[in-house]
Design a protein around this motif. Structure first.
Motif, PDB file in Angstrom:
ATOM      1  N   GLY A 196      37.013  18.907  -2.342  1.00 48.04           N
ATOM      2  CA  GLY A 196      37.825  19.416  -3.443  1.00 48.04           C
ATOM      3  C   GLY A 196      38.777  18.368  -3.985  1.00 48.04           C
ATOM      4  N   LEU A 197      39.313  17.547  -3.093  1.00 51.48           N
ATOM      5  CA  LEU A 197      40.206  16.462  -3.504  1.00 51.48           C
ATOM      6  C   LEU A 197      39.471  15.474  -4.389  1.00 51.48           C
ATOM      7  CD1 LEU A 197      42.868  14.827  -3.296  1.00 51.48           C
ATOM      8  CD2 LEU A 197      41.932  13.819  -1.194  1.00 51.48           C
ATOM      9  N   TYR A 198      38.271  15.061  -3.961  1.00 52.33           N
ATOM     10  CA  TYR A 198      37.496  14.100  -4.748  1.00 52.33           C
ATOM     11  C   TYR A 198      37.093  14.690  -6.099  1.00 52.33           C
ATOM     12  CZ  TYR A 198      37.096  11.327  -0.457  1.00 52.33           C
ATOM     13  OH  TYR A 198      37.368  10.576   0.668  1.00 52.33           O
ATOM     14  N   HIS A 199      36.764  15.967  -6.102  1.00 52.93           N
ATOM     15  CA  HIS A 199      36.408  16.625  -7.368  1.00 52.93           C
ATOM     16  C   HIS A 199      37.599  16.619  -8.323  1.00 52.93           C
ATOM     17  CE1 HIS A 199      34.438  19.441 -10.078  1.00 52.93           C
ATOM     18  NE2 HIS A 199      35.512  20.213 -10.035  1.00 52.93           N
ATOM     19  N   TYR A 200      38.768  16.925  -7.788  1.00 50.06           N
ATOM     20  CA  TYR A 200      39.981  16.924  -8.615  1.00 50.06           C
ATOM     21  C   TYR A 200      40.254  15.531  -9.177  1.00 50.06           C
ATOM     22  CZ  TYR A 200      44.961  17.264  -9.781  1.00 50.06           C
ATOM     23  OH  TYR A 200      46.176  17.226 -10.425  1.00 50.06           O
ATOM     24  N   MET A 201      40.103  14.525  -8.342  1.00 47.51           N
ATOM     25  CA  MET A 201      40.351  13.155  -8.793  1.00 47.51           C
ATOM     26  C   MET A 201      39.352  12.726  -9.867  1.00 47.51           C
ATOM     27  SD  MET A 201      43.025  12.073  -7.184  1.00 47.51           S
ATOM     28  CE  MET A 201      42.968  10.278  -7.244  1.00 47.51           C
ATOM     29  N   ASP A 202      38.098  13.070  -9.676  1.00 49.08           N
ATOM     30  CA  ASP A 202      37.077  12.718 -10.668  1.00 49.08           C
ATOM     31  C   ASP A 202      37.404  13.321 -12.033  1.00 49.08           C
ATOM     32  OD1 ASP A 202      35.532  11.211  -8.955  1.00 49.08           O
ATOM     33  OD2 ASP A 202      34.254  12.881  -8.348  1.00 49.08           O
ATOM     34  N   GLN A 203      37.989  14.517 -12.034  1.00 46.46           N
ATOM     35  CA  GLN A 203      38.314  15.191 -13.285  1.00 46.46           C
ATOM     36  C   GLN A 203      39.518  14.587 -13.992  1.00 46.46           C
ATOM     37  OE1 GLN A 203      38.669  19.329 -11.907  1.00 46.46           O
ATOM     38  NE2 GLN A 203      36.874  19.830 -13.151  1.00 46.46           N
ATOM     39  N   HIS A 204      40.454  13.993 -13.224  1.00 48.19           N
ATOM     40  CA  HIS A 204      41.737  13.593 -13.803  1.00 48.19           C
ATOM     41  C   HIS A 204      41.969  12.092 -13.897  1.00 48.19           C
ATOM     42  CE1 HIS A 204      42.472  17.820 -12.766  1.00 48.19           C
ATOM     43  NE2 HIS A 204      43.420  17.798 -13.662  1.00 48.19           N
ATOM     44  N   LEU A 205      41.206  11.305 -13.162  1.00 43.97           N
ATOM     45  CA  LEU A 205      41.465   9.858 -13.187  1.00 43.97           C
ATOM     46  C   LEU A 205      41.145   9.220 -14.532  1.00 43.97           C
ATOM     47  CD1 LEU A 205      40.427   8.378  -9.704  1.00 43.97           C
ATOM     48  CD2 LEU A 205      42.700   8.448 -10.742  1.00 43.97           C
ATOM     49  N   GLN A 206      40.295   9.861 -15.329  1.00 45.61           N
ATOM     50  CA  GLN A 206      39.909   9.281 -16.613  1.00 45.61           C
ATOM     51  C   GLN A 206      40.824   9.703 -17.757  1.00 45.61           C
ATOM     52  OE1 GLN A 206      37.620   6.951 -16.417  1.00 45.61           O
ATOM     53  NE2 GLN A 206      37.498   7.482 -14.237  1.00 45.61           N
ATOM     54  N   VAL A 207      41.865  10.475 -17.441  1.00 44.19           N
ATOM     55  CA  VAL A 207      42.812  10.906 -18.481  1.00 44.19           C
ATOM     56  C   VAL A 207      43.790   9.770 -18.764  1.00 44.19           C
ATOM     57  CG1 VAL A 207      44.564  12.587 -19.125  1.00 44.19           C
ATOM     58  CG2 VAL A 207      42.590  13.302 -17.754  1.00 44.19           C
ATOM     59  N   GLU A 208      43.891   9.389 -19.996  1.00 38.63           N
ATOM     60  CA  GLU A 208      44.720   8.242 -20.361  1.00 38.63           C
ATOM     61  C   GLU A 208      46.203   8.624 -20.471  1.00 38.63           C
ATOM     62  OE1 GLU A 208      43.099   6.632 -23.925  1.00 38.63           O
ATOM     63  OE2 GLU A 208      41.283   5.873 -22.955  1.00 38.63           O
ATOM     64  N   ASN A 209      47.036   7.590 -20.521  1.00 44.94           N
ATOM     65  CA  ASN A 209      48.485   7.735 -20.736  1.00 44.94           C
ATOM     66  C   ASN A 209      49.175   8.531 -19.633  1.00 44.94           C
ATOM     67  OD1 ASN A 209      48.233   6.353 -23.232  1.00 44.94           O
ATOM     68  ND2 ASN A 209      47.656   8.271 -24.237  1.00 44.94           N
ATOM     69  N   GLN A 210      48.783   8.292 -18.386  1.00 50.35           N
ATOM     70  CA  GLN A 210      49.478   8.913 -17.268  1.00 50.35           C
ATOM     71  C   GLN A 210      49.379   8.022 -16.033  1.00 50.35           C
ATOM     72  OE1 GLN A 210      47.773  12.680 -16.181  1.00 50.35           O
ATOM     73  NE2 GLN A 210      45.709  11.892 -15.937  1.00 50.35           N
ATOM     74  N   GLN A 211      50.374   8.183 -15.165  1.00 51.83           N
ATOM     75  CA  GLN A 211      50.414   7.470 -13.897  1.00 51.83           C
ATOM     76  C   GLN A 211      49.892   8.390 -12.796  1.00 51.83           C
ATOM     77  OE1 GLN A 211      51.858   4.240 -13.565  1.00 51.83           O
ATOM     78  NE2 GLN A 211      52.021   4.199 -15.798  1.00 51.83           N
ATOM     79  N   VAL A 212      49.439   7.793 -11.705  1.00 54.06           N
ATOM     80  CA  VAL A 212      48.976   8.573 -10.570  1.00 54.06           C
ATOM     81  C   VAL A 212      49.494   7.949  -9.282  1.00 54.06           C
ATOM     82  CG1 VAL A 212      46.785   7.297 -10.424  1.00 54.06           C
ATOM     83  CG2 VAL A 212      46.978   9.574  -9.397  1.00 54.06           C
ATOM     84  N   SER A 213      49.905   8.799  -8.354  1.00 51.76           N
ATOM     85  CA  SER A 213      50.366   8.356  -7.035  1.00 51.76           C
ATOM     86  C   SER A 213      49.757   9.282  -5.987  1.00 51.76           C
ATOM     87  CB  SER A 213      51.892   8.413  -6.931  1.00 51.76           C
ATOM     88  OG  SER A 213      52.492   7.588  -7.910  1.00 51.76           O
ATOM     89  N   ALA A 214      49.609   8.748  -4.772  1.00 53.08           N
ATOM     90  CA  ALA A 214      49.094   9.540  -3.660  1.00 53.08           C
ATOM     91  C   ALA A 214      50.110   9.538  -2.532  1.00 53.08           C
ATOM     92  CB  ALA A 214      47.759   8.986  -3.181  1.00 53.08           C
ATOM     93  N   VAL A 215      50.227  10.662  -1.859  1.00 48.17           N
ATOM     94  CA  VAL A 215      51.098  10.794  -0.696  1.00 48.17           C
ATOM     95  C   VAL A 215      50.261  11.375   0.437  1.00 48.17           C
ATOM     96  CG1 VAL A 215      53.171  11.845   0.275  1.00 48.17           C
ATOM     97  CG2 VAL A 215      53.104  11.224  -2.169  1.00 48.17           C
ATOM     98  N   ILE A 216      50.168  10.656   1.541  1.00 45.57           N
ATOM     99  CA  ILE A 216      49.433  11.168   2.686  1.00 45.57           C
ATOM    100  C   ILE A 216      50.420  11.595   3.761  1.00 45.57           C
ATOM    101  CG2 ILE A 216      49.134   8.895   3.779  1.00 45.57           C
ATOM    102  CD1 ILE A 216      46.329   9.885   4.639  1.00 45.57           C
ATOM    103  N   LEU A 217      50.150  12.728   4.392  1.00 48.84           N
ATOM    104  CA  LEU A 217      51.050  13.317   5.386  1.00 48.84           C
ATOM    105  C   LEU A 217      50.294  13.512   6.697  1.00 48.84           C
ATOM    106  CD1 LEU A 217      53.433  16.315   4.924  1.00 48.84           C
ATOM    107  CD2 LEU A 217      51.634  16.469   6.651  1.00 48.84           C
TER     108      LEU A 217
END
Length: 386
Positions: A228-249
């Motif tokens: 589900g995480l990879y699916h979410y990333m595939d959908q949103h990584l190609q959206v322009e004009n935004q930053q992305v960060s990851a937090v692992i716990l």
């Protein structure tokens, strides 16, 4: 061309609506053929007899005019549910007229040719092209038959010829009735099969949707899993004009927790932590997934170049878990359950891939563990404690 000539089948419509749509489609074909045929007869009459208004010519002109007007109306009538009943009544009226027209021409033929071809041909067209209930069939076929039979009796001087015609018509009508019932039943069965197929397809679509959902959910925590995480990333990584960060716990000393309390209590603790993480992520519009074991991953799309909000979010999550005061008597670090978090750099979404993003967060997490756990670290050339 097809969209103009034919009304389209609508899934889920009633049998009457579907039957009417099919009848209208066939009526358009009938009308086109009738118009072509009548024009050909008029042209032939002109070549043979010149411009004359012989009663046959009048009959041709009447049928041509009615058919042309009918085709025009059916052609431009919008395909809407509120017009279905009108369309059915209209084409029913046309076929009644068509059969009466053929019967009237047959009566006139008794004064010369003595044939019943025109009437029987029109009856056959009505049977083949207009599929209807038995009640409508009786009205459309047998009322004209009675009237035409009396008219033929008056027009045909030879009783033997009249009797022969009636025998032929009776045999023809028996088979026409059987054929009409067969066509109507086939239409009903086809509609039932279409409805069953539609219901089956809807059920399969719902099942596939549910299976797709389950395949991307962690059964224990109900959070998204790694898929589900990879699916979410595939959908949103190609959206322009935004930053992305990851937090692992990572839950601190969770192996000690399982060994001390048992795996059932360990599963319960994972569910409690997952609920806290879900609440924090939901409040901050951040995606959270169970990455594996006692590790969870947050992904946050934002417009903060220096990662300030993401760092504050990570610290907020750490405090929320710690303040839940979940007992952890076997922990070598704290008496309650605690977590360590690693925060990646902030990247332009279209210029980073998942592997690099998660690798940065994981290296920051390793630094948090090395620093004593129950803390947040983020990926930089120099690790700074928040």
């Amino acid at each position: 061309m097809q969209s103009l000539l034919f009304l389209q089948t609508k899934p889920g419509c009633s049998f009457f609506s579907q039957l009417t749509i099919d009848n209208v489609n066939r009526a358009k074909i009938s009308l086109i053929i009738v118009i072509i045929f009548e024009v050909a007869l008029l042209i032939r009459n002109i070549f043979e007899h010149g411009f004359s208004l012989h009663y046959y010519v009048i009959f041709y002109i009447v049928l041509l005019t009615v058919s042309a007007v009918s085709l025009t109306l059916l052609w431009w009538m919008p395909n809407k549910e509120q017009h279905i009943r009108f369309l059915d009544r209209f084409i029913f009226s046309y076929y009644v007229f068509f059969i009466f027209w053929g019967g009237a021409l047959t009566v006139l033929d008794q004064f010369s040719y003595g044939q019943v071809t025109a009437y029987l041909s029109n009856v056959l067209v009505g049977v083949l092209m207009y599929h209807c209930s038995m009640r409508k069939f009786m009205v459309m076929q047998f009322i004209p038959l009675v009237i035409i039979s009396f008219a033929m009796y008056e027009a045909q001087a030879n009783e033997d010829i009249f009797l022969g015609h009636m025998i032929n018509i009776t045999v023809f009508m028996v088979f026409a009735t059987i054929g009409s019932r067969f066509l109507y039943n086939v239409a009903a069965q086809n509609h039932m099969q279409r409805e069953l197929l539609s219901e089956t397809n809807e059920g399969l679509e719902a099942l596939n949707t549910e299976l797709a959902y389950l395949s991307m959910r962690d059964e224990l925590t109900t959070l998204a899993n790694r898929r589900g995480l990879y699916h979410y990333m595939d959908q949103h990584l190609q959206v322009e004009n935004q930053q992305v960060s990851a937090v692992i716990l990572d839950i601190d000393a969770f192996k000690h927790y399982n060994d001390f309390y048992g795996h059932l209590e360990g599963d319960h603790a994972l569910r409690m932590v997952a609920k806290i993480l879900q609440q924090q992520a939901g409040a901050e519009k951040t995606f959270v997934a169970r990455y594996g074991g006692e590790e969870f991953m947050f992904v946050r799309f934002h417009h903060d170049d220096d990662n300030t909000t993401v760092k504050a979010f990570a610290e907020q999550v750490r405090q929320a878990v710690f303040e839940a005061q979940i007992p952890h008597a076997a922990s070598p670090f704290e008496a309650v359950l605690s977590v360590s978090l690693g925060v990646s750099h902030s990247h332009i979404a279209t210029e980073i891939n998942m592997t690099q993003l998660f690798k940065e967060a994981d290296e920051a997490l390793y630094e948090a563990k090395r620093s004593g756990r129950n803390c947040v670290r983020y990926y930089e050339e120099v690790t700074i404690e928040i």
